[in-house]
Design an enzyme around this catalytic site. Structure first.
Site, PDB file in Angstrom:
ATOM      1  N   ASP A  11       0.861  -1.178   0.000  1.00  0.00           N
ATOM      2  CA  ASP A  11       0.000   0.000   0.000  1.00  0.00           C
ATOM      3  C   ASP A  11       0.904   1.238   0.000  1.00  0.00           C
ATOM      4  OD1 ASP A  11       0.876   0.325   2.607  1.00  0.00           O
ATOM      5  OD2 ASP A  11      -1.113   0.241   3.517  1.00  0.00           O
ATOM      6  N   CYS A  68       2.877  -3.299   4.159  1.00  0.00           N
ATOM      7  CA  CYS A  68       2.089  -2.137   4.574  1.00  0.00           C
ATOM      8  C   CYS A  68       2.813  -1.528   5.771  1.00  0.00           C
ATOM      9  CB  CYS A  68       0.626  -2.493   4.849  1.00  0.00           C
ATOM     10  SG  CYS A  68       0.324  -3.597   6.232  1.00  0.00           S
ATOM     11  N   THR A  70       2.323  -1.631   9.169  1.00  0.00           N
ATOM     12  CA  THR A  70       2.604  -2.580  10.251  1.00  0.00           C
ATOM     13  C   THR A  70       2.752  -4.012   9.755  1.00  0.00           C
ATOM     14  OG1 THR A  70       0.236  -2.981  10.523  1.00  0.00           O
ATOM     15  CG2 THR A  70       1.222  -1.228  11.904  1.00  0.00           C
ATOM     16  N   HIS A 101       9.639 -24.211   8.524  1.00  0.00           N
ATOM     17  CA  HIS A 101       8.602 -24.910   9.295  1.00  0.00           C
ATOM     18  C   HIS A 101       7.200 -24.709   8.733  1.00  0.00           C
ATOM     19  CE1 HIS A 101      11.054 -25.258  13.314  1.00  0.00           C
ATOM     20  NE2 HIS A 101      11.730 -25.673  12.249  1.00  0.00           N
ATOM     21  N   HIS A 137       6.073 -31.184  10.102  1.00  0.00           N
ATOM     22  CA  HIS A 137       5.666 -29.873   9.583  1.00  0.00           C
ATOM     23  C   HIS A 137       4.600 -30.022   8.506  1.00  0.00           C
ATOM     24  CE1 HIS A 137       8.570 -28.012  12.055  1.00  0.00           C
ATOM     25  NE2 HIS A 137       9.619 -28.556  11.444  1.00  0.00           N
TER      26      HIS A 137
HETATM   27  C1  RB5 Z   1      -1.803   2.881   6.480  1.00  0.00           C
HETATM   28  O1  RB5 Z   1      -1.852   4.100   7.144  1.00  0.00           O
HETATM   29  C2  RB5 Z   1      -1.715   1.721   7.448  1.00  0.00           C
HETATM   30  O2  RB5 Z   1      -2.895   1.627   8.187  1.00  0.00           O
HETATM   31  C3  RB5 Z   1      -1.469   0.444   6.679  1.00  0.00           C
HETATM   32  O3  RB5 Z   1      -0.297   0.570   5.945  1.00  0.00           O
HETATM   33  C4  RB5 Z   1      -1.272  -0.821   7.488  1.00  0.00           C
HETATM   34  O4  RB5 Z   1      -0.303  -0.645   8.471  1.00  0.00           O
HETATM   35  C5  RB5 Z   1      -2.469  -1.470   7.998  1.00  0.00           C
HETATM   36  O5  RB5 Z   1      -2.430  -2.560   8.571  1.00  0.00           O
END
Ligand code: RB5
Length: 158
Positions: A11, A68, A70, A101, A137
C-alpha cells in the site's frame, strides 16, 4: 541461490520499501512482478492483498511479498486464502523459520516498524531458506487445509 518468480505489492505506506526491494531483487536476477501501488497516495491494503493472492493462484510456484505500515492489514487480508501461507516476520530467524517450518509462500513486511535494510535482511533470510519437508511440519500444514499431493497420509482426502 535458488531464484523464484516474485510478486511484490504494497500500500502507500510500503511503496518506498517496495521500490527499494524491487531494485535489489532485479539486480539479483529475480523475475519480479510489481502489482503496485506506485504512489504515496492513500490506498486500501485489501485491494493489493487480493490482487497478489490471485497472482499466486495462477502461478503457485511464485513467492509473494506484501508490505504495509505494520504488516498487520496485509497479513489479515492475504491469509483468508486457503492456498496462501503468509508470514509477518520480525527478524531474519523468524523469516527463515517461516520457510523451513511453515512453508510460507508469502512474506509480509512492516515498512513503518523496521528500516529498509532490516527488512531486506528478513527477505534474504526468507528467500534463501527452503521448506524442511519433515513429516511433522507437513502434518501441521495439512491441518491448515493445505494438502501435499505427495503425502501418503492424504490418500482419500484430496
Ligand atoms: C496505512 O496508514 C496503514 O494503516 C497500513 O499501511 C497498514 O499498516 C495497515 O495494517
Amino acid at each position: 541461490m535458488k531464484k523464484f518468480n516474485i510478486i511484490i505489492g504494497s500500500d502507500h505506506a510500503g511503496v518506498d520499501l517496495k521500490n527499494f526491494l524491487k531494485t535489489y531483487l532485479e539486480q539479483e536476477n529475480y523475475n519480479v512482478l510489481d502489482i503496485g501501488t506506485n504512489s504515496t497516495e492513500s490506498c486500501d491494503y485489501p485491494d493489493i492483498a487480493n490482487s497478489l493472492a490471485l497472482h499466486i493462484k495462477n502461478t503457485p510456484s511464485s513467492i509473494g511479498i506484501l508490505i504495509c505500515g505494520t504488516g498487520i492489514g496485509m497479513s489479515i487480508a492475504v491469509n483468508r486464502y486457503s492456498f496462501i501461507r503468509g508470514a509477518l516476520v520480525y527478524s531474519p530467524e523468524s523469516a527463515k523459520l517461516a520457510r523451513q517450518h511453515n512453508d510460507a509462500n508469502v512474506i509480509i513486511l512492516a515498512a513503518r516498524m523496521f528500516e529498509n535494510k532490516e527488512n531486506l535482511d528478513f527477505l534474504n533470510a526468507f528467500l534463501t531458506a527452503d521448506f524442511s519437508k519433515e513429516e511433522r511440519h507437513k502434518k501441521r500444514i495439512n491441518k491448515l487445509g493445505y494438502v501435499y499431493p505427495d503425502s501418503k497420509e492424504n490418500i482419500g482426502k484430496c
